[in-house]
Motif scaffolding. Structure first.
Motif, PDB file in Angstrom:
ATOM      1  N   ARG A  30      35.249  61.953 111.352  1.00  0.00           N
ATOM      2  CA  ARG A  30      35.607  62.386 109.546  1.00  0.00           C
ATOM      3  C   ARG A  30      36.970  63.666 109.933  1.00  0.00           C
ATOM      4  O   ARG A  30      38.312  63.681 110.304  1.00  0.00           O
TER       5      ARG A  30
ATOM      6  N   ASN B 138      44.161  61.139 103.516  1.00  0.00           N
ATOM      7  CA  ASN B 138      42.422  61.413 102.617  1.00  0.00           C
ATOM      8  C   ASN B 138      41.102  60.079 102.396  1.00  0.00           C
ATOM      9  O   ASN B 138      40.747  59.679 102.926  1.00  0.00           O
ATOM     10  N   VAL B 139      42.625  59.265 101.875  1.00  0.00           N
ATOM     11  CA  VAL B 139      41.908  57.773 101.773  1.00  0.00           C
ATOM     12  C   VAL B 139      41.384  57.388 103.354  1.00  0.00           C
ATOM     13  O   VAL B 139      40.649  56.346 103.356  1.00  0.00           O
TER      14      VAL B 139
ATOM     15  N   ALA C 296      38.110  58.577 104.752  1.00  0.00           N
ATOM     16  CA  ALA C 296      37.139  57.809 103.949  1.00  0.00           C
ATOM     17  C   ALA C 296      36.879  56.663 104.853  1.00  0.00           C
ATOM     18  O   ALA C 296      35.786  56.074 105.696  1.00  0.00           O
ATOM     19  N   ARG C 297      37.609  55.596 105.278  1.00  0.00           N
ATOM     20  CA  ARG C 297      37.922  54.399 105.319  1.00  0.00           C
ATOM     21  C   ARG C 297      36.731  54.464 106.831  1.00  0.00           C
ATOM     22  O   ARG C 297      36.330  53.617 106.808  1.00  0.00           O
TER      23      ARG C 297
ATOM     24  N   THR D 276      34.056  56.013 106.513  1.00  0.00           N
ATOM     25  CA  THR D 276      32.751  54.658 106.103  1.00  0.00           C
ATOM     26  C   THR D 276      32.240  53.989 107.218  1.00  0.00           C
ATOM     27  O   THR D 276      31.082  53.186 107.631  1.00  0.00           O
TER      28      THR D 276
ATOM     29  N   GLY E 184      32.612  43.903 106.327  1.00  0.00           N
ATOM     30  CA  GLY E 184      33.111  45.761 105.243  1.00  0.00           C
ATOM     31  C   GLY E 184      34.241  46.174 106.004  1.00  0.00           C
ATOM     32  O   GLY E 184      34.974  47.231 106.382  1.00  0.00           O
ATOM     33  N   VAL E 185      33.539  46.729 107.755  1.00  0.00           N
ATOM     34  CA  VAL E 185      34.234  47.553 108.487  1.00  0.00           C
ATOM     35  C   VAL E 185      35.356  46.396 109.268  1.00  0.00           C
ATOM     36  O   VAL E 185      36.179  47.599 109.154  1.00  0.00           O
TER      37      VAL E 185
ATOM     38  N   ARG F  21      37.773  45.097 107.217  1.00  0.00           N
ATOM     39  CA  ARG F  21      38.289  45.347 105.510  1.00  0.00           C
ATOM     40  C   ARG F  21      38.659  46.764 106.180  1.00  0.00           C
ATOM     41  O   ARG F  21      39.342  47.055 105.480  1.00  0.00           O
ATOM     42  N   LEU F  22      37.595  47.932 106.396  1.00  0.00           N
ATOM     43  CA  LEU F  22      38.460  49.137 106.218  1.00  0.00           C
ATOM     44  C   LEU F  22      39.597  49.409 107.538  1.00  0.00           C
ATOM     45  O   LEU F  22      39.775  50.174 107.155  1.00  0.00           O
TER      46      LEU F  22
ATOM     47  N   ASP G 150      42.218  48.069 111.101  1.00  0.00           N
ATOM     48  CA  ASP G 150      42.844  47.524 110.819  1.00  0.00           C
ATOM     49  C   ASP G 150      42.740  46.291 112.386  1.00  0.00           C
ATOM     50  O   ASP G 150      43.395  45.446 112.057  1.00  0.00           O
TER      51      ASP G 150
ATOM     52  N   LYS H 286      42.062  52.292 113.574  1.00  0.00           N
ATOM     53  CA  LYS H 286      43.127  51.790 112.667  1.00  0.00           C
ATOM     54  C   LYS H 286      44.058  52.835 112.768  1.00  0.00           C
ATOM     55  O   LYS H 286      43.195  53.785 113.288  1.00  0.00           O
TER      56      LYS H 286
ATOM     57  N   ARG I 207      49.820  55.255 108.980  1.00  0.00           N
ATOM     58  CA  ARG I 207      50.729  54.389 108.541  1.00  0.00           C
ATOM     59  C   ARG I 207      51.750  55.966 108.461  1.00  0.00           C
ATOM     60  O   ARG I 207      51.654  56.817 108.605  1.00  0.00           O
TER      61      ARG I 207
ATOM     62  N   ALA J  48      39.188  58.554  97.123  1.00  0.00           N
ATOM     63  CA  ALA J  48      39.031  57.238  98.417  1.00  0.00           C
ATOM     64  C   ALA J  48      37.882  57.026  98.392  1.00  0.00           C
ATOM     65  O   ALA J  48      37.393  55.555  98.945  1.00  0.00           O
TER      66      ALA J  48
ATOM     67  N   THR K 134      37.597  53.016  99.302  1.00  0.00           N
ATOM     68  CA  THR K 134      36.464  52.329 100.633  1.00  0.00           C
ATOM     69  C   THR K 134      35.429  51.607  99.748  1.00  0.00           C
ATOM     70  O   THR K 134      34.639  50.453 100.216  1.00  0.00           O
TER      71      THR K 134
ATOM     72  N   LEU L  37      34.444  47.728 101.092  1.00  0.00           N
ATOM     73  CA  LEU L  37      33.335  46.879 101.636  1.00  0.00           C
ATOM     74  C   LEU L  37      33.095  46.025 101.066  1.00  0.00           C
ATOM     75  O   LEU L  37      31.789  45.155 100.978  1.00  0.00           O
TER      76      LEU L  37
END
Lengths: 133, 118, 271
Positions: A23, A33-34, A37-38, A41, A106-107, A109-110, A112, A130, A133, B84, B88, B92
């Motif tokens: 983080r 922010n988003v 979190a991606r 996670t 999931g990873v 998709r989170l 790139d 990642k 952007r 956020a 996520t 997931l």
């Protein structure tokens, strides 16, 4: 900015340190922010996989730059048993631990970019990137 | 580390304000179920406003705690999930469709009231 | 190139000019501000460029061609003006040379030389136009992203997000973020997503909408999908997409009525 930071993952607490490191680095690199979190996670999922299936390993994070784009790369390495059927673990809902089976797909998709390299009885290396952007 | 559980009439209120590690999450699951047993609470609001990350493990613990509480006769509402975090979770592939949600503590309590009356 | 041929071409400059100008006279700008005089100037510049290419060596690499190319496009001339201009020039030059030099193998050699000599220019035109095309596409892409989807608070606890245009993955991410931030900002209990302006709803678009609705629900708000036209209802069902998990309405008006009902509000007629 090409310094790699690593966290050894041996117990559950290391999962928390790994994602806190993630983080902080994501914030420093200017991720929103988003995406913070991606990234956090994704690190959590990868670190937990190491802890659950390999016992120990490490999570390394490095800022990357490619064709004018900046990004953050997560490298998850362990010397565990390896993954027998990679196609299977990339399926949604597949789990051997009683979890949600959302981890690796999931990873992917989170993040790139996602590559996985595993050898039976020698270990697994996962790279996930990642881009800003 | 333990997460405090507050009792308000027949409801239990929990505001999670720490970074959830696996042990804390599991400990919380156990504490909450015990508290429901001890107090006979009918409704539970878990506020996640300060939580900035939910991975598949914590999502599973939360989903489980909702189902377990329901078995014990207490309806759980999750409140304050941040954008956020929601994004996520969707990435997931976790949509927690069976878990009731509300925007904030206040609306969470309203929702419980409505469901318990109806 | 063979010096004799170059001399020959340069000597025939007037003749080539006349024939060439006639051949490309049909290409007109779509911009009315371009006067015949400006057209003539453009023709003259084009032709001098080609003659320079012959007498002074390759102009395809030093930027001269790019500058001219830009000028032509700024004048709203069609791309064919350039390609036809080049082809006509080659044809005329060949005709003139072969009239002079009738020996068979010499004619063949000249042919090849002229061809080789024209190639870099043609390549450069193609390269330039594809680069320009790519640039235009990327500008339009970011312009489309800027056509963001705003969340508009309408009544207390009720907001509307009108979606207009095609939804791709990148835009879907942006829409989702706007939607969720808006829900928090306006404390919206109900969000109406209006897809009247979305031309095609395929499996991918539906998937994005379902994800957005799921995320909105996680926040503790309810999503109502409105603006479902008959043909969209048809595609959704025939593609086997399940939208039954959240309420859908045909029009924004009906959706709004539902939203008012959910939030326990009423519109009252006062005298």
């Amino acid at each position: 900015m090409d310094i790699q930071s690593c966290v050894e993952v041996c117990n559950e607490w290391d999962i928390v340190s790994a994602r806190q490191l993630g983080r902080n680095m994501a914030k420093e690199l200017g991720f929103g922010n988003v995406d913070q979190a991606r990234i956090t996670t994704a690190i959590s999922e990868l670190a937990r996989n190491i802890y659950l299936y390999a016992g120990s390993g490490k999570i390394c994070l490095e800022p990357v730059e490619q064709m004018g784009r900046k990004g953050l790369r997560i490298i998850a390495v362990d010397n565990g048993p390896g993954i027998r059927d990679i196609r299977k673990v990339m399926e949604d809902g597949y789990t051997t631990s009683g979890g949600l089976g959302a981890g690796l797909p999931g990873v992917k998709r989170l993040m790139d970019e996602f590559t996985i390299d595993s050898t039976i009885n020698s270990g697994t290396e996962i790279l996930a990137t990642k881009w800003l952007r | 580390m333990r997460i405090p559980i507050l009792k308000l009439h027949e409801y239990l209120l929990i505001t999670i304000q720490v970074e959830l590690d696996d042990q804390t999450a599991l400990q919380f699951q156990e504490d909450l179920l015990n508290k429901i047993h001890d107090t006979g609470a009918k409704g539970v609001v878990i506020d996640l406003t300060s939580v900035d990350m939910i991975d598949s493990f914590i999502a599973k613990v939360l989903g489980d705690v909702v189902r377990m509480s329901k078995l014990m006769g207490a309806q759980v509402v999750l409140t304050g999930i941040q954008p956020a975090v929601a994004i996520t979770l969707i990435d997931l592939g976790i949509s927690m469709r069976e878990v009731p949600t509300a925007l904030d503590l206040e609306q969470g309590l309203d929702k419980l009231q409505l469901e318990l009356e109806g | 190139m063979n010096a004799a041929i170059i001399d020959m071409i340069l000597n025939k400059r007037m003749e080539i000019d006349g024939l060439w100008s006639e051949e490309i006279a049909d290409y007109k700008s779509t911009n009315r501000a371009i006067t015949p005089y400006m057209r003539e100037q453009l023709n003259n510049e084009f032709l001098s460029l080609l003659f320079n290419h012959i007498s002074q060596g390759d102009i395809s690499a030093d930027g001269t061609l790019e500058r001219f190319f830009d000028k032509v496009l700024r004048a709203n001339m069609p791309l064919e003006y350039l390609t036809q201009g080049l082809q006509s020039f080659r044809r005329i030059v060949l005709e003139i040379i072969t009239e002079e030099d009738i020996q068979k193998d010499a004619a063949f050699e000249t042919y090849r030389e002229v061809d080789r000599w024209m190639d870099p220019i043609l390549n450069s035109v193609v390269e330039n136009s594809s680069r320009l095309w790519e640039r235009t596409v990327s500008i339009q892409k970011s312009a489309l992203l800027e056509l963001s989807a705003p969340l508009i608070p309408v009544f207390q606890h009720i907001s509307v997000m009108p979606l207009i245009g095609t939804i791709d993955t990148e835009r879907a991410k942006l829409i989702m973020e706007n939607l969720l931030e808006g829900v928090i900002q306006y404390r919206s209990q109900v969000v109406l997503i209006d897809i009247t302006g979305v031309p095609v709803v395929d499996t991918m678009v539906a998937h994005h909408i379902i994800q957005a609705a799921d995320a909105v629900r996680l926040l503790g708000s309810t999503c109502i999908l409105v603006g479902i036209r008959p043909e969209i209802a048809q595609t959704i069902v025939s593609l086997g997409i399940d939208l039954s998990l959240f309420p859908t309405k045909s029009t924004l008006q009906k959706g709004m009525a539902k939203a008012l009902e959910i939030t326990n509000q009423q519109i009252v007629n006062e005298k």
